[in-house]
Design a protein around this motif. Structure first.
Motif, short mmCIF file in Angstrom:
data_model
loop_
_atom_site.label_atom_id
_atom_site.label_comp_id
_atom_site.label_asym_id
_atom_site.label_seq_id
_atom_site.Cartn_x
_atom_site.Cartn_y
_atom_site.Cartn_z
N ASP A 6 4.94 60.02 -36.01
CA ASP A 6 4.47 59.79 -37.37
C ASP A 6 3.12 59.10 -37.30
O ASP A 6 3.02 57.96 -36.87
CB ASP A 6 5.46 58.93 -38.15
N GLY A 8 0.26 57.37 -39.10
CA GLY A 8 -0.11 56.69 -40.33
C GLY A 8 -1.53 56.16 -40.26
O GLY A 8 -2.20 56.26 -39.24
N ASN A 9 -2.00 55.58 -41.35
CA ASN A 9 -3.37 55.11 -41.41
C ASN A 9 -3.64 53.95 -40.45
O ASN A 9 -4.76 53.79 -39.96
CB ASN A 9 -3.70 54.68 -42.83
N SER A 63 4.40 64.29 -38.24
CA SER A 63 3.90 64.13 -39.61
C SER A 63 2.64 63.27 -39.53
O SER A 63 2.57 62.34 -38.73
CB SER A 63 4.94 63.45 -40.51
N SER A 64 1.65 63.60 -40.36
CA SER A 64 0.39 62.87 -40.31
C SER A 64 -0.23 62.79 -41.70
O SER A 64 -0.22 63.76 -42.45
CB SER A 64 -0.60 63.57 -39.36
N VAL A 65 -0.76 61.60 -42.01
CA VAL A 65 -1.53 61.43 -43.24
C VAL A 65 -2.99 61.13 -42.91
O VAL A 65 -3.74 60.66 -43.75
CB VAL A 65 -0.93 60.31 -44.12
N GLU A 89 4.32 70.05 -43.17
CA GLU A 89 3.30 70.49 -44.11
C GLU A 89 3.94 71.39 -45.16
O GLU A 89 5.16 71.62 -45.14
CB GLU A 89 2.19 71.25 -43.37
N GLN A 105 -0.15 66.43 -53.34
CA GLN A 105 -0.69 65.09 -53.23
C GLN A 105 0.29 64.11 -52.57
O GLN A 105 -0.10 62.99 -52.22
CB GLN A 105 -1.07 64.56 -54.61
N GLY A 107 2.11 62.50 -49.66
CA GLY A 107 1.89 62.42 -48.23
C GLY A 107 3.10 62.85 -47.41
O GLY A 107 4.25 62.67 -47.83
N ALA A 108 2.82 63.41 -46.23
CA ALA A 108 3.90 63.90 -45.37
C ALA A 108 4.87 62.80 -45.00
O ALA A 108 6.08 63.02 -44.92
CB ALA A 108 3.30 64.53 -44.11
N ASP A 109 4.35 61.58 -44.78
CA ASP A 109 5.24 60.47 -44.40
C ASP A 109 6.24 60.15 -45.49
O ASP A 109 7.41 59.82 -45.22
CB ASP A 109 4.42 59.23 -44.04
N ARG A 110 5.82 60.26 -46.74
CA ARG A 110 6.71 59.96 -47.85
C ARG A 110 7.78 61.05 -48.02
O ARG A 110 8.92 60.76 -48.37
CB ARG A 110 5.90 59.77 -49.12
#
Length: 260
Positions: A6, A8-9, A63-65, A89, A105, A107-110
């Motif tokens: 995963d 994340g930012n 998964s990536s944002v 995706e 809109q 995010g994949a993580d959510r």
């Protein structure tokens, strides 16, 4: 073994599943200037350091944002593991039906968190993720992603304090002994931590009220979620591995099962 990643930012989190057993989570800093070789070496080093043979990894889901790192990260996984990772995706089976105005809109993580929470704990549920942003996602009793609230994360709020106010120092994100703080550092900690607790309780209460659901299970995850969950009765469950478990669940829905 199945490698779940995963991105994340702030951090990239990974876990390895051997059947139902999970090894991890392990974390590395998200950096857009890393090459595919750097990502590949770091990932294999993490596994080897923790007693796992990278050649035993038979598949991967990601998964990536952070679009800027996707090319290097995906190619690093391919070069060092020989696997084209399954990317979360649009079009992938998740078990979650998005009924918001603009599904792209989300995010994949959510989506991954929602899939994990709904599959493991059932619906309706509220999924709270304390990451770079703090997100509150409402999943209906039929698995529909119905509504969401996004707020600045605790670290973002903290950074804004000491970066924008010249006399305020950088502080550790921990709960002070009392909300009646008597000096600057504990005053900042009180505002950040108790402020997040208050925000959590109000938003959770109002989202449940507005949803019309009578009983909603509230599940929290994310790095700082454990600290907040200890301080409020409005959170039913803190699951630090929810995202990795969600990735495994989504992987299984694609029927790309690891051969045992």
């Amino acid at each position: 073994m199945l490698l779940c990643v995963d991105a994340g930012n702030t951090n990239i989190t990974l876990g390895v599943f051997d059947g139902e057993e999970m090894r991890g989570p392990y974390r590395m800093t998200t950096r857009s200037d890393r090459t595919s070789d750097e990502y590949g070496v770091i990932l294999t080093d993490i596994l080897q350091y923790n007693g796992m043979n990278p050649s035993s990894v038979e598949d991967c889901i990601l998964s990536s944002v952070v679009p800027k790192i996707n090319y290097s990260l995906i190619n690093g996984i391919y070069k060092y593991f020989g696997i084209h990772p399954l990317l979360v995706e649009a079009g992938i089976k998740t078990g979650i039906r998005i009924v918001t105005e603009n599904p792209k809109q989300i995010g994949a993580d959510r989506i991954v968190d929602a899939a994990g929470a709904y599959e493991i704990y059932g619906g309706p549920c509220l999924v709270l993720d304390y990451g770079t942003a703090t997100t509150y996602d409402l999943i209906g009793d039929d698995g529909a992603f119905e509504a969401a609230v996004i707020a600045p994360g605790i670290r973002i709020s903290a950074s804004a304090l000491w970066e924008r106010a010249a006399k305020l120092p950088e502080v550790e994100l921990t709960k002070p002994k009392s909300i009646l703080a008597k000096e600057t550092i504990s005053s900042m900690q009180a505002g950040l931590i108790f402020g997040q607790i208050g925000q959590t309780e109000y938003i959770v209460r109002e989202m449940i009220r507005a949803s019309g659901y009578q009983k909603v299970k509230v599940i929290a995850t994310g790095g700082l979620g454990g600290m907040i969950a200890k301080e409020t009765d409005c959170i039913d469950i803190y699951d630090p591995n929810l995202t990795l478990l969600g990735l495994k669940i989504i992987y299984q829905k694609q029927r790309r099962r690891v051969q045992k």
